[in-house]
Structure formats: structure tokens, C-alpha cells
Design an enzyme around this catalytic site. Structure first.
Site, mmCIF file in Angstrom:
data_model
loop_
_atom_site.group_PDB
_atom_site.id
_atom_site.type_symbol
_atom_site.label_atom_id
_atom_site.label_comp_id
_atom_site.label_asym_id
_atom_site.label_seq_id
_atom_site.Cartn_x
_atom_site.Cartn_y
_atom_site.Cartn_z
ATOM 1 N N TYR A 56 -11.530 -1.115 -3.471
ATOM 2 C CA TYR A 56 -10.481 -0.324 -2.829
ATOM 3 C C TYR A 56 -11.113 0.927 -2.231
ATOM 4 O O TYR A 56 -11.342 1.928 -2.914
ATOM 5 C CB TYR A 56 -9.392 0.065 -3.827
ATOM 6 C CG TYR A 56 -8.620 -1.090 -4.413
ATOM 7 C CD1 TYR A 56 -8.651 -2.353 -3.831
ATOM 8 C CD2 TYR A 56 -7.840 -0.923 -5.550
ATOM 9 C CE1 TYR A 56 -7.942 -3.411 -4.374
ATOM 10 C CE2 TYR A 56 -7.112 -1.972 -6.090
ATOM 11 C CZ TYR A 56 -7.171 -3.219 -5.501
ATOM 12 O OH TYR A 56 -6.458 -4.260 -6.032
ATOM 13 N N HIS A 130 -11.945 -10.087 -10.214
ATOM 14 C CA HIS A 130 -11.032 -9.908 -9.087
ATOM 15 C C HIS A 130 -10.656 -11.213 -8.392
ATOM 16 O O HIS A 130 -9.482 -11.477 -8.159
ATOM 17 C CB HIS A 130 -11.644 -8.934 -8.077
ATOM 18 C CG HIS A 130 -10.630 -8.200 -7.273
ATOM 19 N ND1 HIS A 130 -10.873 -6.984 -6.676
ATOM 20 C CD2 HIS A 130 -9.350 -8.496 -6.947
ATOM 21 C CE1 HIS A 130 -9.797 -6.565 -6.048
ATOM 22 N NE2 HIS A 130 -8.865 -7.476 -6.178
ATOM 23 N N SER A 211 1.166 -6.436 -5.586
ATOM 24 C CA SER A 211 2.141 -6.383 -4.484
ATOM 25 C C SER A 211 3.504 -6.862 -4.954
ATOM 26 O O SER A 211 4.120 -7.745 -4.335
ATOM 27 C CB SER A 211 1.668 -7.226 -3.291
ATOM 28 O OG SER A 211 0.577 -6.621 -2.643
ATOM 29 N N PRO A 212 4.027 -6.314 -6.046
ATOM 30 C CA PRO A 212 5.303 -6.794 -6.597
ATOM 31 C C PRO A 212 6.500 -6.534 -5.686
ATOM 32 O O PRO A 212 7.556 -7.130 -5.872
ATOM 33 C CB PRO A 212 5.434 -6.013 -7.907
ATOM 34 C CG PRO A 212 4.680 -4.748 -7.660
ATOM 35 C CD PRO A 212 3.512 -5.163 -6.814
ATOM 36 N N GLY A 214 6.055 -6.643 -2.199
ATOM 37 C CA GLY A 214 5.815 -7.337 -0.949
ATOM 38 C C GLY A 214 4.660 -6.829 -0.122
ATOM 39 O O GLY A 214 4.406 -7.324 0.977
ATOM 40 N N GLY A 219 6.261 -5.148 3.961
ATOM 41 C CA GLY A 219 7.036 -5.994 3.053
ATOM 42 C C GLY A 219 7.796 -5.207 2.011
ATOM 43 O O GLY A 219 8.947 -5.518 1.688
#
Length: 290
Positions: A56, A130, A211-212, A214, A219
């Protein structure tokens, strides 16, 4: 803040995905000051679980950027020992933004050491593989993490982007209770991990949806419009659609801990309120329809 068990740790029922302060699909990034402020906002509302990764970063030559921001945000805090930090390794970035995967013992050991330095810790609370390196035997790579755990460099082991067969292999290698978590994508727009979630729930392994809401490409902000049921129920409760999404996910399993990403204090503060949102049985059933 309500809590849930994550292996040996008691953490907030909702964590924070720190990726958006270092990389976003839209390309715009907050200043370091705002990034630290977002993490501090999460801590202020009782969030005690932060998720990061070595890749990241804004560019290939700034690997560890997100981990360093997390370290800066946590430095000197009186309750630092209560904050659980998870990171990940196994994806490579090189000059020209060439992405790859490397599950070799040499690379993973180097990655763990780099994360220890970036996070400014002596041991990593939760280290996650990962993404699978398809050139290598899955169980042999997991054994590397088991070895690193025995050496005291990582406390607990997790895997990410794994299917049920790979989860089973990891459990076999690590032994009963050895695999703490599985982090897969899951949201109203991506429900392909239902099988992995169900398997984890049945076997007492934490499921950490990434990405809970979206994702950062719109999203998350448009979830109430793309999925009207969430928007309608949000209006009925007078809350954001994002809170409804997280409340629905929390109810799916006691072993599930969402890690919504945030780059603004307002976003993570709103997400944290989802732990207090009680959905009716009918509301949950409606949201759970595919």
C-alpha cells in the site's frame, strides 16, 4: 465500541482498512496530516484493529508507505498495546510498476523484516499472506509463516484471497487454532466469497472482508444507489447506507470483522456507528437475498 475475538486478541467489531490513505483507484491521496487524522479518528471512536500491507504505497519505490503512516499515527499513544495491527506480504512491486507475487522463503522473510521496521515493532500482531504465488506449493509457503511465528517475528498468521481448499491446507499446516483469519473481498457487489465465509464461520476462523462497502472507485459511496434495499433501509433508520451494509455483514457471522477503508475522519467515524445499528429479522433477510 463492541468487540469481537480475533485469535488471541479482543478487538473492535469493526476495524479500519488503511489502504486509502496511501493508494486509491481515483489517484487522489490525502496529505500525511489528514492520513494520520483519519487513523486517530478511528481510534477515538474505539476502533482497535488496523489493517495495512507493505504494497500500500503511492509508487513502487515507496513500499511500506502505509505501514509507516500507521506507525506514525500510533507512536507515543498511551493505549498503544491495545491496538492490533495486521499487515500483509507476498505481492511484489518493482520499477515501472511491475506487479508480481513471490512466496519464496527468502522473499517473505525479507518482507517481514521490512514490515517490522516500517511499523516500528518487534513483532507483528497478525501477518497475512496477501495473494497466492501459483508457482509454489501452497502448504510449503504457509510453512514459512509457521516458521516465522516460531521465531517470534509474528504473533498470528492469516491468509488472504484464498479459496476453501487453500484455507483447508493452511489449517492442516498450522494445526488446530493456528490459522487466525481469512481476508477475502466481500460486499453487496461481490458475494463470491460466501463459501469461504461459511467455512470460516463453521470452523471458528475470523473472516475479514476487504472492500466491505464496495471499494474506493465509487462503489462505497454509491452503494445505497446501486443496491436500493440498503438505501431504503438506511432511510428508514435515518443512517447512511454504508452503516446498513456493515450492520448486515456483522450479523452474518460473529467471526466476521469488516475493515472499511477510509481516508477521511468523517468516513471511519460514520462506519464505526454500524455496531449500534440493529436490523430486524425481516430487514436482514431482505438484505441477505442474492
Amino acid at each position: 465500541m463492541k468487540t469481537r475475538q480475533l485469535g488471541p486478541f479482543e478487538v473492535s467489531a469493526i476495524g479500519m482498512g488503511c489502504m486509502p490513505v496511501s493508494m486509491r483507484s481515483t489517484g487522489d491521496l490525502p496529505s500525511e496530516e489528514q492520513a494520520v487524522a483519519a487513523i486517530h479518528a478511528a481510534l477515538d471512536v474505539g476502533i482497535t484493529f488496523l489493517d495495512t500491507a507493505d504494497i500500500y504505497a503511492p509508487s513502487w519505490d515507496t513500499m511500506g508507505h502505509n505501514e509507516r503512516i500507521v506507525a506514525k499515527a500510533l507512536k507515543g499513544l498511551a493505549n498503544r498495546d491495545r491496538i492490533v495491527v495486521a499487515t500483509k506480504g507476498g505481492i511484489t512491486r518493482s520499477e515501472g510498476e511491475q506487479w508480481g507475487r513471490d512466496g519464496s522463503p527468502a522473499y517473505l522473510r525479507k518482507a517481514v523484516d521490512a514490515s517490522l521496521r516500517a511499523l516500528e515493532v518487534d513483532v507483528i500482531d497478525l501477518y497475512q499472506w496477501h495473494r497466492p504465488d501459483r508457482w509454489r506449493v501452497y502448504g510449503e509457503v504457509v510453512q514459512t509463516f509457521a516458521d516465522l511465528q516460531k521465531e517470534g517475528k509474528i504473533r498470528t498468521v492469516g491468509i488472504s484471497n484464498a479459496n476453501v481448499e487453500e484455507i483447508e491446507v493452511a489449517v492442516q499446516v498450522l494445526g488446530e487454532g493456528g490459522l487466525v483469519s481469512v481476508q477475502n473481498e466481500f460486499s453487496p457487489s461481490f458475494r463470491c466469497s460466501e463459501d469461504e465465509l461459511a467455512w470460516c464461520d463453521e470452523h471458528g476462523i475470523n473472516f475479514l472482508p476487504w472492500s466491505p462497502l464496495g471499494g474506493t472507485g465509487g462503489g462505497a459511496t454509491e452503494v445505497g444507489e446501486k443496491f436500493a434495499r440498503f438505501g431504503d433501509i438506511a432511510r428508514d433508520h435515518g443512517v447512511s447506507p454504508q452503516q446498513v451494509v456493515l450492520a448486515w455483514e456483522l450479523r452474518k457471522s460473529e467471526k466476521l470483522i469488516p475493515i472499511p477503508g477510509a481516508s477521511r475522519p468523517e468516513s471511519i467515524t460514520d462506519s464505526a456507528k454500524a455496531v449500534e445499528l440493529d436490523l430486524t429479522d425481516d430487514e436482514f433477510a431482505l438484505l441477505d437475498q442474492r
